[in-house]
Enzyme design. Structure first.
Site, mmCIF file in Angstrom:
data_model
loop_
_atom_site.group_PDB
_atom_site.id
_atom_site.type_symbol
_atom_site.label_atom_id
_atom_site.label_comp_id
_atom_site.label_asym_id
_atom_site.label_seq_id
_atom_site.Cartn_x
_atom_site.Cartn_y
_atom_site.Cartn_z
ATOM 1 N N ASN A 71 0.858 -1.184 0.000
ATOM 2 C CA ASN A 71 0.000 0.000 0.000
ATOM 3 C C ASN A 71 0.898 1.239 0.000
ATOM 4 O O ASN A 71 1.460 1.594 1.026
ATOM 5 C CB ASN A 71 -0.892 -0.058 1.252
ATOM 6 N N LYS A 73 0.108 4.245 -0.354
ATOM 7 C CA LYS A 73 -0.548 5.420 0.258
ATOM 8 C C LYS A 73 -0.318 6.667 -0.598
ATOM 9 O O LYS A 73 -0.264 6.580 -1.817
ATOM 10 C CB LYS A 73 -0.097 5.590 1.711
ATOM 11 N N HIS A 155 -9.557 0.891 5.155
ATOM 12 C CA HIS A 155 -8.256 1.150 5.777
ATOM 13 C C HIS A 155 -8.429 2.117 6.949
ATOM 14 O O HIS A 155 -9.261 3.025 6.898
ATOM 15 C CB HIS A 155 -7.271 1.722 4.743
ATOM 16 N N GLU A 157 -6.831 4.595 7.893
ATOM 17 C CA GLU A 157 -6.691 6.028 7.587
ATOM 18 C C GLU A 157 -7.970 6.582 6.971
ATOM 19 O O GLU A 157 -8.305 7.761 7.145
ATOM 20 C CB GLU A 157 -5.458 6.240 6.692
ATOM 21 N N GLU A 225 -5.257 -5.052 10.671
ATOM 22 C CA GLU A 225 -4.236 -4.025 10.853
ATOM 23 C C GLU A 225 -4.530 -3.238 12.130
ATOM 24 O O GLU A 225 -5.333 -2.290 12.107
ATOM 25 C CB GLU A 225 -4.239 -3.059 9.665
ATOM 26 N N GLY A 231 2.320 2.325 10.656
ATOM 27 C CA GLY A 231 3.224 3.455 10.468
ATOM 28 C C GLY A 231 3.942 3.894 11.730
ATOM 29 O O GLY A 231 4.543 4.956 11.772
ATOM 30 N N SER A 271 3.450 -2.027 10.331
ATOM 31 C CA SER A 271 4.905 -2.024 10.547
ATOM 32 C C SER A 271 5.590 -3.344 10.176
ATOM 33 O O SER A 271 6.593 -3.720 10.778
ATOM 34 C CB SER A 271 5.232 -1.620 11.987
#
Ligand code: PGA
Length: 315
Positions: A71, A73, A155, A157, A225, A231, A271
């Site tokens: 991904n 991003k 996701h 985010e 996730e 991240g 991560s």
């Protein structure tokens, strides 16, 4: 951060092995769930072993092919993406892995025309229905038109930064599937939810929103996730990830079907990097990875793809 949680989260590329993960202590139903899951796994292994023996793959509770997604991003430029594609094209990738990358929309065409067909392409989001007067959105039809086979939905985010809610995400998944795209369906708890012992509740609620909406699970990959791991460099330990993956597979068995529980890939994200992927991949319910930061480096992403070898019998 509460000290109990500190013990649950391992940092960097050398995850520690906490003596307990935190979930068991906070979930009274877990002992029953785990013993149930062992029974599920025994039967799943028997069913799936005949499919797997030719590849020599072990330590895999599900019957689906290992799946690794990158991904990207909101990262990259024409130049950096040219370099990344060139590195991916020259990487040697294990054959028995589905590999997908998800570039920013504006670079999908560039990637599609330069990347090896060995790697499929995903959108990072899609509109909930047919395209039209929806400023700034990208439709499923457009993703297909430009060569995408997959889309990432739910996701964290998009959930927690943009504000998308379960029902909306479920509708997006249903629409994408109805048009033939595969869906990488993301779920995962926030730090405070884990600390409050709500990891399973949150994951199951997000999973249910997908289950309530999708007509079929044939082209769905579930990505667990944990938000605290995305991240941050704080990867879940293999045991922490496995614990949730087992629970997700049990949930699918109880609420969808045994077949779907066996076939659906449950991949881990948060991560993941070249240093921690092999240990994670050994866990039998981890069927692959969704990788953010480390997918921006071709050789490291290839290492993560090739961590499927951790599941194979030593010669
Ligand atoms: P990360 O991102 O690997 O950079 O933590 C994972 C993801 O968001 O899919």
């Amino acid at each position: 951060m509460a000290s109990s949680l500190t013990a649950q989260i391992s940092c960097g590329t050398q995850p520690s092995a906490p003596s307990f993960s935190g979930l068991r202590r906070t979930c009274p139903m877990l002992d029953a769930a785990v013993s149930f899951s062992h029974r599920v796994h025994s039967s799943i292994r028997l069913v799936s072993s005949s499919h797997r023996s030719p590849r020599g793959v072990v330590a895999m509770a599900g019957s689906g092919k290992f799946f690794v997604g990158g991904n990207w991003k909101c990262n990259g430029t024409k130049d950096s993406i040219t370099k990344l594609v060139s590195d991916l094209n020259s990487a040697s990738l294990e054959a028995d892995v589905d590999v997908v990358v998800s570039p920013p929309f504006v670079y999908i065409d560039q990637v599609k025309s330069s990347l090896s067909d060995r790697i499929e392409i995903s959108g990072q989001n899609s509109w909930v229905g047919k395209g039209g007067a929806f400023t700034g959105e990208i439709s499923v039809e457009q993703l297909k038109d430009i060569g995408c086979k997959w889309v990432i939905l739910g996701h964290s985010e998009r959930r927690h930064v943009i504000g998308e809610v379960d029902e909306f995400i479920g509708k997006k998944a249903a629409y994408a599937l109805s048009e033939g795209l595969g869906v990488i369906a993301c779920i995962g708890e926030k730090l405070e939810e884990r600390e409050a012992g709500k990891t399973f509740d949150v994951c199951f609620q997000q999973l249910k929103a997908f289950a309530d909406a999708v007509p079929s699970w044939d082209k769905v990959v579930v990505a667990y996730e944990p938000v605290w791991a995305i991240g941050t460099g704080k990867v879940a330990s293999p045991q922490q990830a496995q614990e949730v993956h087992v629970a997700v597979r049990d949930w699918l068995k109880k609420n969808v079907s045994e077949e779907v529980a066996s076939k659906t890939r449950i991949i881990y994200g948060g991560s993941v990097n070249g240093g921690n992927c092999a240990e994670l991949a050994k866990e039998e319910d981890i069927d692959g990875f969704l990788v953010g930061g480390a997918s921006l480096k071709g050789p490291e992403f290839a290492t993560i793809v090739n961590s499927v070898t951790s599941k194979k019998v030593a010669a």
